[in-house]
Design a protein around this motif. Structure first.
Motif, mmCIF file in Angstrom:
data_model
loop_
_atom_site.group_PDB
_atom_site.id
_atom_site.type_symbol
_atom_site.label_atom_id
_atom_site.label_comp_id
_atom_site.label_asym_id
_atom_site.label_seq_id
_atom_site.Cartn_x
_atom_site.Cartn_y
_atom_site.Cartn_z
ATOM 1 N N GLY A 167 0.224 16.227 26.379
ATOM 2 C CA GLY A 167 0.031 14.792 26.571
ATOM 3 C C GLY A 167 0.796 14.198 27.749
ATOM 4 O O GLY A 167 0.547 13.059 28.135
ATOM 5 N N VAL A 168 1.741 14.935 28.316
ATOM 6 C CA VAL A 168 2.549 14.403 29.417
ATOM 7 C C VAL A 168 1.824 14.662 30.744
ATOM 8 O O VAL A 168 1.228 15.718 30.936
ATOM 9 C CB VAL A 168 3.946 15.071 29.434
ATOM 10 N N GLN A 214 10.287 17.849 27.682
ATOM 11 C CA GLN A 214 10.401 18.504 26.378
ATOM 12 C C GLN A 214 9.315 17.879 25.522
ATOM 13 O O GLN A 214 9.410 16.716 25.156
ATOM 14 C CB GLN A 214 11.781 18.274 25.791
ATOM 15 N N THR A 215 8.302 18.650 25.222
ATOM 16 C CA THR A 215 7.114 18.052 24.631
ATOM 17 C C THR A 215 6.313 19.089 23.846
ATOM 18 O O THR A 215 6.772 20.208 23.622
ATOM 19 C CB THR A 215 6.251 17.402 25.739
ATOM 20 N N SER A 216 5.128 18.678 23.427
ATOM 21 C CA SER A 216 4.254 19.544 22.649
ATOM 22 C C SER A 216 3.199 20.152 23.577
ATOM 23 O O SER A 216 2.529 19.429 24.314
ATOM 24 C CB SER A 216 3.603 18.690 21.560
ATOM 25 N N ASN A 270 6.056 23.050 20.136
ATOM 26 C CA ASN A 270 7.133 22.378 20.849
ATOM 27 C C ASN A 270 7.700 23.289 21.928
ATOM 28 O O ASN A 270 7.907 24.482 21.679
ATOM 29 C CB ASN A 270 8.250 21.993 19.877
ATOM 30 N N GLY A 271 7.955 22.709 23.082
ATOM 31 C CA GLY A 271 8.477 23.540 24.157
ATOM 32 C C GLY A 271 9.138 22.717 25.246
ATOM 33 O O GLY A 271 9.063 21.489 25.255
#
Lengths: 229, 110
Positions: free
Chosen positions: A156-157, A171-173, A178-179
């Protein structure tokens, strides 16, 4: 550099069986074994277009706690000022600042890191705690001109090159996993390091390859990344 | 998709976050009764209006606080936990109370 029989390595990637199925050839970098290439050993062009590599066996380390920044500076480490930024040390070690008081260290593409060696051997100061990352996290590299487009399908980023600068961290999905994504370009080639929980890396690997298929992406070995530097 | 702004990581999809319950100031650990501790640990006010809540950004395991209006479900602001938790608390044992005289057993002679 000679090829390596991967089954004799002390540490294998969680993706070892995937690599074998794909016809991987292995090499030893430092004292670690990684995929050199699959099939063709001329993968540089593929890496520049869209490639996915597994560097999970290369050295990593982590440190956390309020005393960490001062302790790391005392070891002559160069730290990013802001959290969620990463910087390369003179020996090519990637130092990612995940919060004001947490660091993630990843070796260079030769599997060597004086920075990690000295940090893991040094005595920890007060309020500094070791966070071993080699077993807990996998390390994938998604690279090439189509890498951001691929990530847009699973994350989503906004990671496009003009929105997400080299050295930035998200730091995101990623594909529901998660990663930590660190943009760490290889020379002129757009490149993202992805650190995620090692227990789900097979799912992430398959998901990324599936997302890459639309853009003619493929798995590449460490040699292609080294050639892009 | 709802969005929530993490103080460390910025604006993210709400699916990246986990709700952590209401924030309550901790009672004085040396003075609090068992009842007060139970209230603090187990019971929620469940107020209608603006409350402070714990939230965690799962991808970075980062805990922070959010002011949310439970009627409109509007997030008013999010802030790092060290705005409130800015001092170390050592859970030193409370001083021992004065020893009480043992009550005498029934039938014991004076």
């Amino acid at each position: 550099m000679s090829s390596t029989i991967a089954s004799s390595a002390l540490r294998r990637s969680q993706l070892y069986r995937r690599h074998i199925e794909m016809g991987a050839e292995f090499i030893t970098l430092g004292d670690r074994v990684v995929v050199s290439h699959y099939g063709s050993n001329q993968e540089k062009q593929q890496a520049q277009h869209l490639g996915l590599a597994d560097l999970s066996t290369l050295p990593r380390a982590g440190f956390k706690g309020p005393g960490t920044p001062d302790w790391a500076l005392g070891l002559a480490m160069e730290l990013p000022v802001q959290p969620n930024r990463a910087t390369l040390q003179s020996d090519g070690t990637l130092v990612a600042r995940l919060s004001q008081s947490e660091l993630l260290l990843a070796s260079n593409l030769d599997g060597l890191s004086q920075c990690i060696a000295s940090a893991t051997e040094a005595q920890l100061a007060e309020s500094v705690y070791s966070l071993p990352r080699s077993d807990s996290h996998s390390w994938l590299v998604l690279c090439g001109s189509q890498a951001a487009t691929t990530l847009a399908k699973v994350c989503g980023v906004d990671l496009r090159a003009h929105k997400f600068a080299n050295g930035e961290i998200a730091q995101t999905s990623i594909a529901k996993i998660n990663g930590v994504i660190v943009r760490n370009d290889l020379g002129e080639t757009l490149s993202y390091c992805i650190f995620s929980d090692s227990s789900s890396v097979e799912f992430l690997w398959d998901s990324l390859l599936d997302a890459m298929a639309e853009f003619e992406g493929a798995a590449v070995g460490a040699q292609a990344l080294r050639d892009c530097r | 998709m709802k969005l929530l702004t993490c103080p460390l990581n910025g604006q993210r999809n709400i699916t990246e976050f986990t709700y952590g319950g209401e924030y309550h100031p901790m009672p004085d650990h040396q003075q609090a009764t068992s009842r007060e501790w139970a209230e603090h640990v187990f019971f929620h006010d469940n107020s209608a209006g603006v409350v402070i809540e714990w939230w965690c950004h799962s991808a970075s395991s980062y805990w922070f606080l959010a002011e949310r209006n439970t009627i409109s479900d509007q997030i008013l602001r999010t802030f790092p936990a060290d705005e409130i938790f800015n001092q170390r608390i050592d859970f030193a044992a409370a001083p021992e109370p004065e020893p009480e005289l043992k009550p005498k057993a029934n039938g014991e002679s004076q």
